[in-house]
Scaffold this active site. Structure first.
Site, PDB file in Angstrom:
ATOM      1  N   TYR A 151       0.712  -1.286   0.126  1.00 34.59           N
ATOM      2  CA  TYR A 151      -0.006  -0.011  -0.020  1.00 34.59           C
ATOM      3  C   TYR A 151       0.811   1.134   0.047  1.00 34.59           C
ATOM      4  O   TYR A 151       0.825   2.149  -0.898  1.00 34.59           O
ATOM      5  CB  TYR A 151      -0.754  -0.008   1.269  1.00 34.59           C
ATOM      6  N   ASP A 152       1.834   1.303   0.941  1.00 36.99           N
ATOM      7  CA  ASP A 152       2.601   2.338   0.775  1.00 36.99           C
ATOM      8  C   ASP A 152       3.364   2.667   0.011  1.00 36.99           C
ATOM      9  O   ASP A 152       3.393   4.034  -0.721  1.00 36.99           O
ATOM     10  CB  ASP A 152       3.720   2.288   2.409  1.00 36.99           C
ATOM     11  N   GLU A 153       4.086   1.794  -0.609  1.00 31.53           N
ATOM     12  CA  GLU A 153       5.063   2.179  -1.789  1.00 31.53           C
ATOM     13  C   GLU A 153       4.146   2.087  -3.097  1.00 31.53           C
ATOM     14  O   GLU A 153       4.467   2.763  -4.147  1.00 31.53           O
ATOM     15  CB  GLU A 153       5.962   0.956  -2.057  1.00 31.53           C
ATOM     16  N   ARG A 192      -9.698  -0.779  10.683  1.00 32.16           N
ATOM     17  CA  ARG A 192      -9.622   0.635  11.007  1.00 32.16           C
ATOM     18  C   ARG A 192      -9.724   0.847  12.372  1.00 32.16           C
ATOM     19  O   ARG A 192     -10.864   0.300  13.178  1.00 32.16           O
ATOM     20  CB  ARG A 192     -10.292   1.685  10.116  1.00 32.16           C
ATOM     21  N   SER A 195     -13.779   2.218  13.479  1.00 35.00           N
ATOM     22  CA  SER A 195     -14.812   1.211  13.259  1.00 35.00           C
ATOM     23  C   SER A 195     -14.683   0.045  14.243  1.00 35.00           C
ATOM     24  O   SER A 195     -15.457  -0.400  14.809  1.00 35.00           O
ATOM     25  CB  SER A 195     -14.763   0.609  11.758  1.00 35.00           C
ATOM     26  N   ASN A 196     -13.051  -0.270  14.591  1.00 37.45           N
ATOM     27  CA  ASN A 196     -13.030  -1.712  15.374  1.00 37.45           C
ATOM     28  C   ASN A 196     -13.386  -1.122  16.808  1.00 37.45           C
ATOM     29  O   ASN A 196     -14.143  -1.937  17.593  1.00 37.45           O
ATOM     30  CB  ASN A 196     -11.631  -1.598  15.386  1.00 37.45           C
ATOM     31  N   ASP A 279       3.886  -0.184  12.247  1.00 36.99           N
ATOM     32  CA  ASP A 279       2.682   0.907  12.452  1.00 36.99           C
ATOM     33  C   ASP A 279       3.295   1.737  13.001  1.00 36.99           C
ATOM     34  O   ASP A 279       4.111   2.110  13.943  1.00 36.99           O
ATOM     35  CB  ASP A 279       1.837   0.241  13.786  1.00 36.99           C
TER      36      ASP A 279
END
Length: 318
Positions: A151-153, A192, A195-196, A279
């Site tokens: 996701y990040d890259e 997320r 919502s969690n 994280d």
């Protein structure tokens, strides 16, 4: 802004059946646009757009942006990509493909049509930041081979493509770096934090905090975020970004959990689990560029009010 023969903009929203995309579509329809919603429903959900079925200016197309799309539109909002760790780590190769191939295909479409294109990038491009709060000129601290890298890259590469299309093809691009956003239509099991916590509290389950809960996040209500999107697209051809869009008010994860317990009246207890790999410990946007270029945009919905609306949504779902 170009308009069709009916005097209306026809706007393409990829990832339009998702949390953010569906709210953006509501806003575009409210202002009178025609909207083509494209989604392969990998993480999007048709229930988010059920209320639009039969709307004369709304059209849904099931399509994967990893493959070219041949349509005629006046604007493109590219939101297609899994955006929560649970979803993007489920199929990391597909996540990278969606970010990179999706960007290539949507940029190619925008180039052919000569229309402005908006990219939903992310604060994850900053990784675990070494400066705080994060400004757009910070290059980030990202692990290129970790479990979040797909996701990040992927998003970092998409930004590269967007700015190369600007330089090479003079394309009107808009790159927004989205910080933590919450509100109705979030997926209940997407992992997320907002919502969690709300779902766990409403069900009376223990609320899980990773680490000691001292890591910080900044939470922007979805309506405020969408307003930022609209203003960015309307900002003119000389405003390309990247621009941070998020709420600069910072809270610890523990503070958020305690607020959710208080507002739901839950008897849930807090339990601590080990921090996941890579994280981020801090996440807070500097929104000076947004204020400067987006007509003094800044979030208006305070956390307690946003949580009240989001809790009410989930109370009908769980």
């Amino acid at each position: 802004m170009a308009r069709n023969k009916y005097g209306r903009r026809r706007v393409l929203v990829t990832g339009g059946a998702g949390f953010l995309g569906s709210h953006l579509i509501d806003r575009l329809l409210d202002r009178g646009d025609e909207v083509l919603c494209v989604d392969n429903l990998f993480t999007g959900d048709k229930s988010n757009i059920d209320h639009l079925v039969g709307h004369t200016r709304f059209e849904f197309m099931r399509h994967d942006v990893c493959f070219p799309l041949y349509v005629e539109v006046d604007e493109i909002f590219n939101l297609a990509c899994p955006a929560s760790p649970v979803h993007y780590q489920h199929d990391p190769v597909q996540t990278t493909k969606t970010s990179v191939l999706g960007a290539i295909n949507m940029l190619g479409l925008a180039k052919r049509l000569r229309v402005p294109i908006f990219q939903a990038s992310t604060s994850e491009v900053y990784g675990d930041p070494e400066i705080h709060p994060q400004t757009e000129d910070y290059w980030g601290n990202v692990n290129p081979i970790g479990i979040r890298s797909c996701y990040d890259e992927g998003k970092r590469c998409a930004e590269t493509l967007f700015f190369d299309y600007l330089r090479q093809h003079d394309l009107d691009i808009k790159v927004a770096r989205i910080f933590n956003t919450y509100g109705p239509r979030m997926h209940a099991s997407d992992g997320r934090v907002v919502s969690n916590f709300i779902v766990q509290a409403l069900q009376g389950h223990d609320i899980t905090i990773f680490g000691d809960g001292s890591q910080t996040r900044s939470f922007c209500y979805v309506d405020d975020l969408v307003e930022g999107f609209i203003r960015f697209m309307e900002a003119g051809p000389d405003v390309h970004g990247p621009i941070n869009i998020g709420n600069p008010h910072e809270f610890t994860i523990r503070e958020l959990a305690e607020k959710v317990i208080e507002m739901t009246g839950s008897t849930s207890k807090l339990i601590q689990l080990p921090l996941p790999a890579d994280d981020p410990t801090q996440r807070q946007p500097n929104i000076g560029e947004a204020r400067k270029h987006l007509d003094n945009w800044e979030p208006k919905v305070q956390l307690e009010e946003g949580l009240r609306r989001t809790i009410a949504y989930f109370a009908d779902k769980v």
